[in-house]
Design an enzyme around this catalytic site. Structure first.
Site, PDB file in Angstrom:
ATOM      1  CB  CYS A 142      -0.953   0.028   1.187  1.00 25.71           C
ATOM      2  SG  CYS A 142      -2.376   1.097   0.850  1.00 25.71           S
ATOM      3  CB  CYS A 144      -1.713   4.812   3.493  1.00 24.06           C
ATOM      4  SG  CYS A 144      -1.700   3.121   4.084  1.00 24.06           S
ATOM      5  CB  CYS A 152      -4.578   3.692   0.210  1.00 29.93           C
ATOM      6  SG  CYS A 152      -4.869   3.419   1.976  1.00 29.93           S
ATOM      7  CE  LYS A 219      -7.703  -1.663   4.574  1.00 27.62           C
ATOM      8  NZ  LYS A 219      -6.373  -1.171   4.180  1.00 27.62           N
ATOM      9  NE  ARG A 229      -6.651   4.404   9.249  1.00 29.60           N
ATOM     10  CZ  ARG A 229      -7.864   4.704   8.822  1.00 29.60           C
ATOM     11  NH1 ARG A 229      -8.487   5.785   9.269  1.00 29.60           N
ATOM     12  NH2 ARG A 229      -8.465   3.915   7.951  1.00 29.60           N
ATOM     13  CD  GLU A 257     -14.137  -4.322  -3.898  1.00 29.21           C
ATOM     14  OE1 GLU A 257     -13.194  -4.907  -4.462  1.00 29.21           O
ATOM     15  OE2 GLU A 257     -14.218  -3.089  -3.835  1.00 29.21           O
ATOM     16  CE  LYS A 272      -7.015  -4.161   7.631  1.00 28.80           C
ATOM     17  NZ  LYS A 272      -5.974  -3.452   6.943  1.00 28.80           N
TER      18      LYS A 272
HETATM   19  C1  PBG Z   1      -3.878   0.573   5.048  1.00 26.75           C
HETATM   20  C2  PBG Z   1      -3.979  -0.491   6.063  1.00 26.75           C
HETATM   21  C3  PBG Z   1      -4.858  -0.498   7.138  1.00 26.75           C
HETATM   22  C4  PBG Z   1      -4.572  -1.609   7.912  1.00 26.75           C
HETATM   23  C5  PBG Z   1      -3.579  -2.299   7.267  1.00 26.75           C
HETATM   24  N1  PBG Z   1      -3.204  -1.583   6.125  1.00 26.75           N
HETATM   25  C6  PBG Z   1      -6.033   0.302   7.464  1.00 26.75           C
HETATM   26  C7  PBG Z   1      -6.168   1.712   7.192  1.00 26.75           C
HETATM   27  O1  PBG Z   1      -5.402   2.530   7.694  1.00 26.75           O
HETATM   28  O2  PBG Z   1      -7.107   2.031   6.475  1.00 26.75           O
HETATM   29  C8  PBG Z   1      -5.274  -1.919   9.213  1.00 26.75           C
HETATM   30  C9  PBG Z   1      -4.682  -2.935  10.067  1.00 26.75           C
HETATM   31  C10 PBG Z   1      -5.102  -2.876  11.481  1.00 26.75           C
HETATM   32  O3  PBG Z   1      -5.916  -2.043  11.922  1.00 26.75           O
HETATM   33  O4  PBG Z   1      -4.600  -3.722  12.214  1.00 26.75           O
HETATM   34  N2  PBG Z   1      -3.560   0.170   3.789  1.00 26.75           N
HETATM   35 ZN    ZN Z   2      -3.161   2.085   2.666  1.00 29.75          ZN
END
Ligand code: PBG
Ligand code: ZN
Length: 349
Positions: A142, A144, A152, A219, A229, A257, A272
């Site tokens: 990703c 982000c 992202c 997701k 985050r 999806e 998730k």
């Molecule tokens: C972003 C990403 C996220 C998680 C993993 N990769 C979520 C997000 O910030 O939207 C979440 C994992 C977690 O909460 O344990 N690509």
């Molecule tokens: Zn991301």
């Protein structure tokens, strides 16, 4: 042929709900099979095994850094040297796989750190594969964590939208750079349309056609990602992720999806978060029959830790029960921050 209701063979054969229980099964007494630990073990329908566990790890720049994440007690941002120690513990406990997230030194608007040949994740993959060749290294793909704005994908300078197709190129580059470093499984988590195809094509073109993709297929946009985050320093600086992550209210859309990701080349599909989405896990496993992963996300972990720290719940009981629920729903693979703890608990049993 009768269609089985779940991976674990949960189809209810009898007694049929309509039958006269006392007439047809005069001596059915469920408690007979609960009398002793050995009997309960014998008839147990689903099980947890260390073989199913994936441990997420956060790797960051620096040296000798083991930076606690306040909202996730027991989880740390690790510099490369510390990452090796943590992975070694997991490896020795029999945890078969780790899932890597990177925290780069610098962020920008092109996520350069995500696909740099010497980026933090690329270095981590090479180091882990050198030290533990048999352990699976899964990489989260990703942008982000590498974007100054925390989204992202690429953000349009004027309108602020997250642009789909320009993002695909960078995701594909990131995926190949992970494969080049030696990653065993590529796990895209961005939720752009068409990313699995873009990544599959890029991998195939670079002679990585044997590297599987585990897509974050369903997701959801979720409050349960809050602690992550903090851990990954990837909070969006403006807006939210609702233009790309799914609406928590939708189940049929989750099936679309997943269908798309499978058509595009996903080998493993993920749901998730996990515990609040057991119905989605159940449907995904039954409708597609693919290897299905459940990601017990950060707040699922934090909530248990917080309540346990207060003495309100028993951490082991609630953790194991939650993971069993995911197994019951049909999950084959469990991604959990508790993986090492669970491995220890399973050894004690
Ligand atoms: C972003 C990403 C996220 C998680 C993993 N990769 C979520 C997000 O910030 O939207 C979440 C994992 C977690 O909460 O344990 N690509
Ligand atoms: Zn991301």
């Amino acid at each position: 042929m009768e269609k089985s209701l779940s991976a674990q063979g949960g189809a209810v054969k009898f007694p049929p709900m309509s039958s006269n229980l006392s007439g047809q099964f005069p001596s059915y007494r469920p408690r007979r099979l609960r009398r002793s630990p050995a009997l309960r073990r014998l008839v147990q329908e689903t099980r947890l095994s260390v073989d199913q566990l994936v441990l997420p790890l956060f790797v960051r720049f620096g040296n000798k850094v083991r930076q606690p994440i306040s909202s996730m007690p027991g989880v740390f941002q690790l510099s490369l040297d510390e990452l090796v120690k943590e992975a070694e513990r997991a490896y020795k406990l029999g945890v078969p796989a780790v899932l890597l997230f990177g925290i780069p030194e610098k962020k920008d608007t092109k996520a350069s750190g995500a696909y740099a040949a010497n980026g933090i994740v690329q270095k981590a993959v090479r180091l882990l594969k050198k030290n533990f060749p048999e352990m699976l290294v899964v990489t989260d793909v990703c942008l982000c964590e590498y974007m100054s704005h925390g989204h992202c994908g690429i953000v349009h300078e004027k309108h602020g939208q997250v642009l789909n197709d320009p993002t695909l190129k960078l995701l594909a580059r990131t995926a190949t750079s992970h494969a080049e470093a030696g990653a065993d499984i590529i796990a895209p988590s961005d939720m752009m349309d068409g990313r699995v195809r873009a990544i599959r094509e890029a991998l195939d073109k670079d002679a990585f056609s044997d590297i599987p993709i585990m897509s974050y297929a369903a997701k959801f946009s979720s409050g349960y990602y809050g602690p992550f985050r903090e851990a990954a320093e990837s909070t969006p600086q403006f807006g939210d992720r609702r233009s790309y992550q799914m609406n928590a209210a939708n189940s049929a859309e989750a099936m679309r999806e997943v269908a798309l990701d499978i058509q595009e080349g996903a080998d493993i599909v993920m749901v998730k978060p996990a515990l609040a989405y057991l119905d989605i896990i159940y449907r995904v496993k039954n409708e597609f029959g693919y290897p299905t992963a459940a990601y017990a996300v950060s707040a699922e972990y934090s909530m248990i830790k917080a309540a346990a720290a207060n003495g309100w719940i028993d951490e082991k009981a609630v953790t194991m029960e939650s993971l069993l629920a995911m197994r019951r729903a049909g999950a084959d693979i469990l991604i959990t921050y508790s993986a090492m703890q669970v491995a220890e608990w399973l050894r004690e049993e």
